[in-house]
Write a protein that holds these residues in place. Structure first.
Motif, PDB file in Angstrom:
ATOM      1  N   LEU A 249       0.836  -1.193   0.000  1.00 40.46           N
ATOM      2  CA  LEU A 249       0.000   0.000   0.000  1.00 40.46           C
ATOM      3  C   LEU A 249       0.874   1.247   0.000  1.00 40.46           C
ATOM      4  CD1 LEU A 249      -2.603  -0.893   2.774  1.00 40.46           C
ATOM      5  CD2 LEU A 249      -2.929  -1.010   0.315  1.00 40.46           C
ATOM      6  N   LYS A 250       0.575   2.175  -0.893  1.00 40.95           N
ATOM      7  CA  LYS A 250       1.235   3.478  -0.855  1.00 40.95           C
ATOM      8  C   LYS A 250       0.530   4.308   0.203  1.00 40.95           C
ATOM      9  CE  LYS A 250       2.598   3.539  -5.680  1.00 40.95           C
ATOM     10  NZ  LYS A 250       2.486   4.238  -6.967  1.00 40.95           N
ATOM     11  N   VAL A 251       1.311   4.878   1.119  1.00 40.54           N
ATOM     12  CA  VAL A 251       0.748   5.664   2.216  1.00 40.54           C
ATOM     13  C   VAL A 251       1.385   7.038   2.226  1.00 40.54           C
ATOM     14  CG1 VAL A 251       0.101   3.704   3.660  1.00 40.54           C
ATOM     15  CG2 VAL A 251       2.396   4.624   3.813  1.00 40.54           C
ATOM     16  N   ARG A 252       0.685   7.987   2.857  1.00 46.19           N
ATOM     17  CA  ARG A 252       1.202   9.357   2.943  1.00 46.19           C
ATOM     18  C   ARG A 252       0.680  10.016   4.207  1.00 46.19           C
ATOM     19  NH1 ARG A 252      -3.318  12.420   1.243  1.00 46.19           N
ATOM     20  NH2 ARG A 252      -4.664  11.186  -0.068  1.00 46.19           N
ATOM     21  N   SER A 253       1.372  11.057   4.614  1.00 44.51           N
ATOM     22  CA  SER A 253       0.958  11.844   5.760  1.00 44.51           C
ATOM     23  C   SER A 253       1.545  13.243   5.616  1.00 44.51           C
ATOM     24  CB  SER A 253       1.465  11.209   7.053  1.00 44.51           C
ATOM     25  OG  SER A 253       1.110  12.009   8.147  1.00 44.51           O
ATOM     26  N   ASP A 254       0.756  14.227   6.005  1.00 49.07           N
ATOM     27  CA  ASP A 254       1.212  15.621   6.000  1.00 49.07           C
ATOM     28  C   ASP A 254       1.683  16.013   7.398  1.00 49.07           C
ATOM     29  OD1 ASP A 254       0.659  15.974   3.289  1.00 49.07           O
ATOM     30  OD2 ASP A 254      -1.426  16.452   3.688  1.00 49.07           O
TER      31      ASP A 254
ATOM     32  N   ALA B 293      -2.455   3.462   6.498  1.00 49.24           N
ATOM     33  CA  ALA B 293      -2.638   2.103   5.977  1.00 49.24           C
ATOM     34  C   ALA B 293      -3.857   1.437   6.625  1.00 49.24           C
ATOM     35  CB  ALA B 293      -1.386   1.262   6.216  1.00 49.24           C
ATOM     36  N   ALA B 294      -4.047   1.643   7.930  1.00 52.95           N
ATOM     37  CA  ALA B 294      -5.204   1.059   8.618  1.00 52.95           C
ATOM     38  C   ALA B 294      -6.506   1.611   8.054  1.00 52.95           C
ATOM     39  CB  ALA B 294      -5.114   1.330  10.119  1.00 52.95           C
ATOM     40  N   ARG B 295      -6.554   2.909   7.755  1.00 58.38           N
ATOM     41  CA  ARG B 295      -7.762   3.493   7.145  1.00 58.38           C
ATOM     42  C   ARG B 295      -8.026   2.872   5.779  1.00 58.38           C
ATOM     43  NH1 ARG B 295      -5.629   8.094   9.531  1.00 58.38           N
ATOM     44  NH2 ARG B 295      -4.645   8.765   7.605  1.00 58.38           N
ATOM     45  N   GLN B 296      -6.978   2.687   4.981  1.00 57.55           N
ATOM     46  CA  GLN B 296      -7.145   2.067   3.661  1.00 57.55           C
ATOM     47  C   GLN B 296      -7.647   0.631   3.795  1.00 57.55           C
ATOM     48  OE1 GLN B 296      -3.517   2.310   1.432  1.00 57.55           O
ATOM     49  NE2 GLN B 296      -3.668   4.512   1.136  1.00 57.55           N
ATOM     50  N   LEU B 297      -7.099  -0.113   4.757  1.00 54.88           N
ATOM     51  CA  LEU B 297      -7.508  -1.503   4.942  1.00 54.88           C
ATOM     52  C   LEU B 297      -8.938  -1.608   5.466  1.00 54.88           C
ATOM     53  CD1 LEU B 297      -4.167  -2.881   6.367  1.00 54.88           C
ATOM     54  CD2 LEU B 297      -5.199  -3.421   4.146  1.00 54.88           C
TER      55      LEU B 297
END
Length: 112
Positions: free
Chosen positions: A70-75, A92-96
């Protein structure tokens, strides 16, 4: 979330079912590992990375285990590496959770 030596486990919150027939998940998340992360090339203050997820799935009586990157990002901007890791694993948890919600199957309920 529990931290190990190399693995960080993410506990996903279950979505509630209904009173008339619950929900059944089509796959289980075995583990999550932050593979790498670094600053975004064009957006200042954004951190990007990749989380590898090990998934086990039961489909038509066959058990399949596979990995998903999973590609993840954060500001998050400038922060300690542990805070960055936490923010990326939360993404990643939100995407899953979204993925699991799309793959839920309603079990047939007998008419009463």
């Amino acid at each position: 979330m529990r931290a190990g030596s190399h693995w960080i486990w993410i506990e996903l919150r279950p979505n509630g079912g209904t009173a008339a027939g619950g929900f059944s998940m089509s796959f289980d998340i075995k583990s999550c590992q932050l593979m790498h992360f670094g600053p975004h090339k064009a957006i200042k203050g954004r951190i990007t990375g990749v989380v590898r997820v090990r998934i086990g799935e039961d489909f038509l009586g066959t058990r399949t285990d596979y990995t998903l990157d999973l590609k993840v990002r954060s500001d998050i901007g400038q922060a300690h590496s542990e805070a960055i890791r936490h923010a990326l694993l939360a993404h990643a948890a939100r995407q899953l959770n979204k993925l699991k919600a799309r793959h839920e199957q309603r079990l047939p309920a007998a008419a009463e």
